[in-house]
Design a protein around this motif. Structure first.
Motif, PDB file in Angstrom:
ATOM      1  N   SER A 123       0.834  -1.216   0.000  1.00 47.66           N
ATOM      2  CA  SER A 123       0.000   0.000   0.000  1.00 47.66           C
ATOM      3  C   SER A 123       0.866   1.262   0.000  1.00 47.66           C
ATOM      4  CB  SER A 123      -0.954   0.002   1.193  1.00 47.66           C
ATOM      5  OG  SER A 123      -0.243   0.291   2.374  1.00 47.66           O
ATOM      6  N   ARG A 124       2.085   1.152   0.501  1.00 42.53           N
ATOM      7  CA  ARG A 124       2.967   2.331   0.530  1.00 42.53           C
ATOM      8  C   ARG A 124       3.484   2.719  -0.847  1.00 42.53           C
ATOM      9  NH1 ARG A 124       6.150  -0.187   4.495  1.00 42.53           N
ATOM     10  NH2 ARG A 124       4.806  -0.432   6.310  1.00 42.53           N
ATOM     11  N   VAL A 125       3.394   1.848  -1.840  1.00 46.42           N
ATOM     12  CA  VAL A 125       3.765   2.260  -3.202  1.00 46.42           C
ATOM     13  C   VAL A 125       2.510   2.550  -4.025  1.00 46.42           C
ATOM     14  CG1 VAL A 125       5.992   1.078  -3.189  1.00 46.42           C
ATOM     15  CG2 VAL A 125       3.976  -0.113  -4.086  1.00 46.42           C
ATOM     16  N   ASN A 126       1.433   2.891  -3.300  1.00 45.69           N
ATOM     17  CA  ASN A 126       0.209   3.325  -3.958  1.00 45.69           C
ATOM     18  C   ASN A 126      -0.456   2.230  -4.794  1.00 45.69           C
ATOM     19  OD1 ASN A 126      -1.800   5.157  -4.409  1.00 45.69           O
ATOM     20  ND2 ASN A 126      -0.773   6.133  -6.156  1.00 45.69           N
ATOM     21  N   LEU A 127      -0.347   1.001  -4.270  1.00 49.14           N
ATOM     22  CA  LEU A 127      -1.092  -0.109  -4.857  1.00 49.14           C
ATOM     23  C   LEU A 127      -1.948  -0.690  -3.746  1.00 49.14           C
ATOM     24  CD1 LEU A 127       1.815  -1.851  -6.815  1.00 49.14           C
ATOM     25  CD2 LEU A 127      -0.130  -0.652  -7.849  1.00 49.14           C
ATOM     26  N   PHE A 128      -3.043  -1.323  -4.113  1.00 49.49           N
ATOM     27  CA  PHE A 128      -3.880  -1.989  -3.115  1.00 49.49           C
ATOM     28  C   PHE A 128      -3.775  -3.489  -3.333  1.00 49.49           C
ATOM     29  CE2 PHE A 128      -7.943  -4.086  -2.184  1.00 49.49           C
ATOM     30  CZ  PHE A 128      -8.024  -3.830  -0.820  1.00 49.49           C
ATOM     31  N   ALA A 129      -3.502  -4.245  -2.268  1.00 51.09           N
ATOM     32  CA  ALA A 129      -3.440  -5.706  -2.386  1.00 51.09           C
ATOM     33  C   ALA A 129      -4.648  -6.318  -1.697  1.00 51.09           C
ATOM     34  CB  ALA A 129      -2.161  -6.242  -1.767  1.00 51.09           C
ATOM     35  N   PHE A 130      -5.390  -7.139  -2.408  1.00 52.56           N
ATOM     36  CA  PHE A 130      -6.511  -7.853  -1.792  1.00 52.56           C
ATOM     37  C   PHE A 130      -5.966  -8.825  -0.751  1.00 52.56           C
ATOM     38  CE2 PHE A 130      -8.191  -6.305  -5.746  1.00 52.56           C
ATOM     39  CZ  PHE A 130      -9.425  -5.815  -5.361  1.00 52.56           C
ATOM     40  N   GLU A 131      -6.827  -9.109   0.223  1.00 50.53           N
ATOM     41  CA  GLU A 131      -6.360  -9.824   1.406  1.00 50.53           C
ATOM     42  C   GLU A 131      -5.846 -11.237   1.121  1.00 50.53           C
ATOM     43  OE1 GLU A 131      -9.199  -9.611   4.543  1.00 50.53           O
ATOM     44  OE2 GLU A 131      -8.177 -11.185   5.672  1.00 50.53           O
ATOM     45  N   LYS A 132      -6.556 -11.980   0.305  1.00 47.57           N
ATOM     46  CA  LYS A 132      -6.195 -13.385   0.117  1.00 47.57           C
ATOM     47  C   LYS A 132      -5.210 -13.545  -1.036  1.00 47.57           C
ATOM     48  CE  LYS A 132      -8.807 -14.846   3.391  1.00 47.57           C
ATOM     49  NZ  LYS A 132      -8.139 -15.261   4.645  1.00 47.57           N
ATOM     50  N   MET A 133      -4.090 -14.111  -0.722  1.00 48.06           N
ATOM     51  CA  MET A 133      -3.120 -14.389  -1.762  1.00 48.06           C
ATOM     52  C   MET A 133      -3.577 -15.606  -2.567  1.00 48.06           C
ATOM     53  SD  MET A 133       0.873 -14.710  -0.993  1.00 48.06           S
ATOM     54  CE  MET A 133       2.064 -14.056  -2.145  1.00 48.06           C
ATOM     55  N   TRP A 134      -3.275 -15.629  -3.849  1.00 46.03           N
ATOM     56  CA  TRP A 134      -3.604 -16.776  -4.702  1.00 46.03           C
ATOM     57  C   TRP A 134      -2.393 -17.683  -4.790  1.00 46.03           C
ATOM     58  CZ3 TRP A 134      -7.859 -16.162  -8.841  1.00 46.03           C
ATOM     59  CH2 TRP A 134      -8.818 -15.243  -8.399  1.00 46.03           C
ATOM     60  N   ASP A 135      -2.637 -18.964  -5.053  1.00 44.06           N
ATOM     61  CA  ASP A 135      -1.532 -19.931  -5.016  1.00 44.06           C
ATOM     62  C   ASP A 135      -0.833 -20.027  -6.369  1.00 44.06           C
ATOM     63  OD1 ASP A 135       0.170 -21.847  -4.038  1.00 44.06           O
ATOM     64  OD2 ASP A 135      -1.305 -23.468  -3.996  1.00 44.06           O
ATOM     65  N   ASN A 136       0.480 -19.989  -6.338  1.00 46.48           N
ATOM     66  CA  ASN A 136       1.243 -20.431  -7.511  1.00 46.48           C
ATOM     67  C   ASN A 136       1.685 -21.851  -7.187  1.00 46.48           C
ATOM     68  OD1 ASN A 136       2.721 -20.676  -9.839  1.00 46.48           O
ATOM     69  ND2 ASN A 136       4.119 -18.986  -9.455  1.00 46.48           N
ATOM     70  N   GLY A 137       2.462 -22.017  -6.119  1.00 47.21           N
ATOM     71  CA  GLY A 137       2.767 -23.367  -5.668  1.00 47.21           C
ATOM     72  C   GLY A 137       4.204 -23.488  -5.202  1.00 47.21           C
ATOM     73  N   PHE A 138       4.558 -24.701  -4.823  1.00 45.19           N
ATOM     74  CA  PHE A 138       5.953 -24.976  -4.479  1.00 45.19           C
ATOM     75  C   PHE A 138       6.721 -25.158  -5.784  1.00 45.19           C
ATOM     76  CE2 PHE A 138       4.092 -25.827  -0.364  1.00 45.19           C
ATOM     77  CZ  PHE A 138       5.086 -25.421   0.534  1.00 45.19           C
ATOM     78  N   ARG A 139       7.814 -24.439  -5.891  1.00 47.06           N
ATOM     79  CA  ARG A 139       8.561 -24.447  -7.145  1.00 47.06           C
ATOM     80  C   ARG A 139       9.470 -25.677  -7.229  1.00 47.06           C
ATOM     81  NH1 ARG A 139       7.663 -19.137  -9.394  1.00 47.06           N
ATOM     82  NH2 ARG A 139       9.270 -19.478 -10.964  1.00 47.06           N
ATOM     83  N   GLN A 140       9.533 -26.263  -8.429  1.00 48.16           N
ATOM     84  CA  GLN A 140      10.344 -27.451  -8.695  1.00 48.16           C
ATOM     85  C   GLN A 140      11.267 -27.122  -9.868  1.00 48.16           C
ATOM     86  OE1 GLN A 140       9.442 -29.436  -6.384  1.00 48.16           O
ATOM     87  NE2 GLN A 140       7.271 -28.991  -6.022  1.00 48.16           N
ATOM     88  N   MET A 141      12.344 -27.860  -9.984  1.00 41.40           N
ATOM     89  CA  MET A 141      13.309 -27.550 -11.055  1.00 41.40           C
ATOM     90  C   MET A 141      13.195 -28.544 -12.203  1.00 41.40           C
ATOM     91  SD  MET A 141      16.705 -26.872  -8.823  1.00 41.40           S
ATOM     92  CE  MET A 141      16.580 -26.310  -7.119  1.00 41.40           C
ATOM     93  N   THR A 142      13.212 -28.023 -13.425  1.00 46.68           N
ATOM     94  CA  THR A 142      13.260 -28.923 -14.589  1.00 46.68           C
ATOM     95  C   THR A 142      14.513 -28.622 -15.404  1.00 46.68           C
ATOM     96  OG1 THR A 142      12.030 -27.468 -16.092  1.00 46.68           O
ATOM     97  CG2 THR A 142      10.732 -29.019 -14.769  1.00 46.68           C
ATOM     98  N   THR A 143      15.001 -29.653 -16.073  1.00 48.57           N
ATOM     99  CA  THR A 143      16.195 -29.501 -16.911  1.00 48.57           C
ATOM    100  C   THR A 143      15.990 -30.204 -18.250  1.00 48.57           C
ATOM    101  OG1 THR A 143      17.154 -31.524 -16.003  1.00 48.57           O
ATOM    102  CG2 THR A 143      17.802 -29.473 -14.929  1.00 48.57           C
ATOM    103  N   SER A 144      16.788 -29.770 -19.217  1.00 52.45           N
ATOM    104  CA  SER A 144      16.736 -30.437 -20.522  1.00 52.45           C
ATOM    105  C   SER A 144      17.712 -31.608 -20.552  1.00 52.45           C
ATOM    106  CB  SER A 144      17.077 -29.447 -21.633  1.00 52.45           C
ATOM    107  OG  SER A 144      18.365 -28.915 -21.402  1.00 52.45           O
ATOM    108  N   GLY A 145      18.603 -31.652 -19.571  1.00 51.20           N
ATOM    109  CA  GLY A 145      19.626 -32.704 -19.579  1.00 51.20           C
ATOM    110  C   GLY A 145      19.535 -33.589 -18.351  1.00 51.20           C
ATOM    111  N   ARG A 146      20.663 -33.699 -17.675  1.00 51.98           N
ATOM    112  CA  ARG A 146      20.750 -34.611 -16.532  1.00 51.98           C
ATOM    113  C   ARG A 146      19.815 -34.180 -15.387  1.00 51.98           C
ATOM    114  NH1 ARG A 146      24.223 -31.203 -13.611  1.00 51.98           N
ATOM    115  NH2 ARG A 146      25.172 -29.800 -15.098  1.00 51.98           N
ATOM    116  N   ALA A 147      19.362 -35.168 -14.637  1.00 52.45           N
ATOM    117  CA  ALA A 147      18.479 -34.893 -13.501  1.00 52.45           C
ATOM    118  C   ALA A 147      19.286 -34.291 -12.349  1.00 52.45           C
ATOM    119  CB  ALA A 147      17.825 -36.201 -13.058  1.00 52.45           C
ATOM    120  N   ILE A 148      18.647 -33.448 -11.579  1.00 48.92           N
ATOM    121  CA  ILE A 148      19.273 -32.863 -10.386  1.00 48.92           C
ATOM    122  C   ILE A 148      18.808 -33.675  -9.179  1.00 48.92           C
ATOM    123  CG2 ILE A 148      19.384 -30.825  -8.908  1.00 48.92           C
ATOM    124  CD1 ILE A 148      18.492 -29.221 -11.441  1.00 48.92           C
TER     125      ILE A 148
END
Ligand code: X2X
Length: 333
Positions: free
Chosen positions: A135-160
């Motif tokens: 709110s201090r940068v003159n934006l309003f944020a609605f109370e409930k955050m929406w989910d993106n999720g737990f981030r996972q890593m993908t690769t084109s080559g070898r597995a991590i």
């Protein structure tokens, strides 16, 4: 009014008579931009919310959604929502942190062990502190955050499988200082790219890897250009539903209530959608050719500790915000 004439002129000439509601231009004619394909639950629930808002305000508030980076990438939409060029935007916490640094606090590596902790923090003190900073940068944020999720890593080559897999890895991360710092701390060579550029950057091998929650990998078809997925759960990421501050303040209180209720309730449903997807998405991605492996989280955490990542971000976020986070998840290293 010109808009009314245009709306009437746009009706098919089959003798239809414009109802006053269709012909009248909305009092609040607003745009909402986001960065995801229309198949993602965020878009689907937002679409329901804007329909509900039109209905419950008798057409006084009309929000048109521009999905999939149609209005530009995250950085563009962030400046548009600040200037009022668009009224709503849903940046990931990582992305809005370019403007509101404390917003990245939920994305500190490996702080949340499950969704219970996530919503306790984000619906509680941590989320409230972030919304106040927004709110201090003159934006309003609605109370409930929406989910993106737990981030996972993908690769084109070898597995991590553990932190040694990060050595020199050319991995795309969102445009966010925390992501760059974390992946450098892990020993990788991260590159910031907007989400709009990710598919082609992987396809043309500008980068070899990326990291995102599984529902994003699914709807953006990243499995077409990646081979394996390491289940790392390294960051929990969510979307803040934000509005231009001036536009929001210009909305009468009764309409603000209608809009807030519709958006927050849609957000809660969207969280459930992601929870549902989380139960099935891996099997679907496997059937599309992506292979999965577990990782050793302690090896990643050790690298972050040794590189000074936690110490640095504790200082950057400040004792107060860090304390709120620890209140939700317990004491952090
Ligand atoms: O850009 C990404 O990786 C995404 C889709 O997860 C965000 O919006 C941060």
């Amino acid at each position: 009014r010109r808009t009314a004439l245009r709306a009437a002129a746009a009706l098919p000439a089959a003798g239809l008579i414009a109802s006053p509601r269709i012909a009248r231009a909305a009092e609040f004619d607003w745009k909402y931009g986001h960065n995801l394909p229309v198949t993602h639950p965020l878009h689907i629930r937002a679409q329901e919310a804007v329909e509900r808002i039109a209905r419950e305000t008798n057409g006084r508030v009309d929000i048109k959604i521009f999905p999939n980076n149609q209005l530009g990438g995250d950085t563009d939409m962030l400046s548009q929502v600040r200037s009022g060029g668009i009224t709503f935007f849903t940046p990931s916490a990582l992305v809005i942190a370019t403007l509101v640094p404390v917003a990245a606090i939920n994305a500190v590596g490996f702080v949340f062990s499950d969704y219970g902790q996530v919503w306790k923090a984000m619906d509680g003190g941590v989320g409230a502190a972030v919304r106040q900073a927004i709110s201090r940068v003159n934006l309003f944020a609605f109370e409930k955050m929406w989910d993106n999720g737990f981030r996972q890593m993908t690769t084109s080559g070898r597995a991590i499988t553990d932190a040694t897999g990060m050595d020199g890895l050319k991995i795309r991360v969102p445009v966010s200082p925390l992501s760059i710092s974390m992946f450098r701390g892990l020993g990788a060579a991260p590159a910031s790219l907007q989400f709009s550029e990710v598919y082609s950057a992987l396809q043309t091998r500008i980068v070899d890897a990326q990291e995102n929650p599984l529902p994003i990998i699914q709807v953006a078809k990243l499995y077409e250009v990646q081979k394996s997925c390491a289940l790392s759960n390294h960051i929990w990421d969510g979307y803040w539903f934000i509005a231009n501050g001036r536009s929001w303040r210009g909305l009468p209180a009764d309409l603000q209530r209608v809009v807030s209720n519709a958006i927050n309730e849609a957000g809660l449903k969207q969280r459930d959608d992601i929870a549902g997807l989380n139960a099935t998405v891996q099997t679907d991605l496997e059937s599309k050719g992506l292979s999965f492996n577990r990782t050793n989280p302690e090896s990643f955490r050790a690298r972050l500790r040794d590189s000074g990542f936690y110490g640095e971000w504790k200082t950057r976020f400040g004792e107060e915000a860090w304390g709120l986070l620890e209140g939700a998840v317990g004491r952090l290293a």
